[in-house]
Design a protein around this motif. Sequence first.
Motif, short mmCIF file in Angstrom:
data_model
loop_
_atom_site.label_atom_id
_atom_site.label_comp_id
_atom_site.label_asym_id
_atom_site.label_seq_id
_atom_site.Cartn_x
_atom_site.Cartn_y
_atom_site.Cartn_z
N GLN A 125 0.83 -1.21 0.00
CA GLN A 125 0.00 0.00 0.00
C GLN A 125 0.87 1.26 0.00
O GLN A 125 0.61 2.21 -0.74
CB GLN A 125 -0.93 -0.01 1.21
CG GLN A 125 -1.85 1.20 1.27
CD GLN A 125 -2.92 1.08 2.34
OE1 GLN A 125 -2.94 0.12 3.12
NE2 GLN A 125 -3.82 2.05 2.37
N THR B 54 0.64 3.59 -3.26
CA THR B 54 -0.02 4.87 -2.99
C THR B 54 0.88 6.03 -3.42
O THR B 54 0.39 7.04 -3.92
CB THR B 54 -0.38 4.98 -1.49
OG1 THR B 54 -1.29 3.93 -1.17
CG2 THR B 54 -1.03 6.32 -1.18
N TYR C 162 -2.60 2.41 -6.08
CA TYR C 162 -3.00 1.37 -5.12
C TYR C 162 -4.46 0.94 -5.35
O TYR C 162 -4.78 -0.24 -5.28
CB TYR C 162 -2.81 1.87 -3.69
CG TYR C 162 -3.22 0.85 -2.65
CD1 TYR C 162 -2.55 -0.36 -2.52
CD2 TYR C 162 -4.31 1.11 -1.78
CE1 TYR C 162 -2.93 -1.29 -1.56
CE2 TYR C 162 -4.68 0.17 -0.83
CZ TYR C 162 -4.00 -1.02 -0.73
OH TYR C 162 -4.39 -1.94 0.22
#
Length: 227
Positions: A123, A127, A132
Amino acid sequence: MRPTVLLWDIDGTLLSTGGAGRRAMERAFARYADRRDACEAFSFAGMTDRAIIRTGLETVGREATEDAIDALLAIYVEILAQEMSLAGDTRVHAGVIEALDAAARRAKCAIGLGTGNVRAGAQAKLTRVGIYERFAFGGFGCDHERRDELLRIGAARGAAMLEAPLEACRVVVIGDTPKDIAAARAIGAESLAVATGTYALAELAACAPTHSFTDLRARGALEALLG
Ligand SMILES: [Mg+2]
């Protein structure tokens, strides 16, 4: 069209963190064992997070208990978040966004991760480059220490999303290392190898993947990906 489950590797395949992932692991070992050199002697390519930590602990003469691995992972995830907020040279590899767009347009296609990163690490990295949310599920390094087993878990999750029996699905593992290719073979999946990580196209081709390309912009790559 045959239901298709895509399992994407992260490092070297979707993106490069410019060394931020390794720096985070080295800092975690420095904090936990006062040994920043624990991982100096081996490449992380294709390794799961738990396997990296186990190897590092053994390198510095510490017992690699599950509790020790969990403790180091917690430190790593915390430091990785800092490293990723600083990592200015994180970049998505060529052709990835176009391939994800094409997969999203295809009917009966589940887009997931097949990565040795623990979920929180995946993540943090994805991100940072804004992709993500494109992955609805995955098999992660927190699901299993072995790459083939975490791919098996990811494939089952993808089939469930498609509401199809796994045996009816085409499963494609997209990766950048011989370990991705071997793990795909172990679960009976196709492998699509890209030379965007540390391995050259010829080295990957020597491992007999189902498909191999310089990167996802190459002629035939999207057809190979989506069937
Ligand atoms: Mg990789």
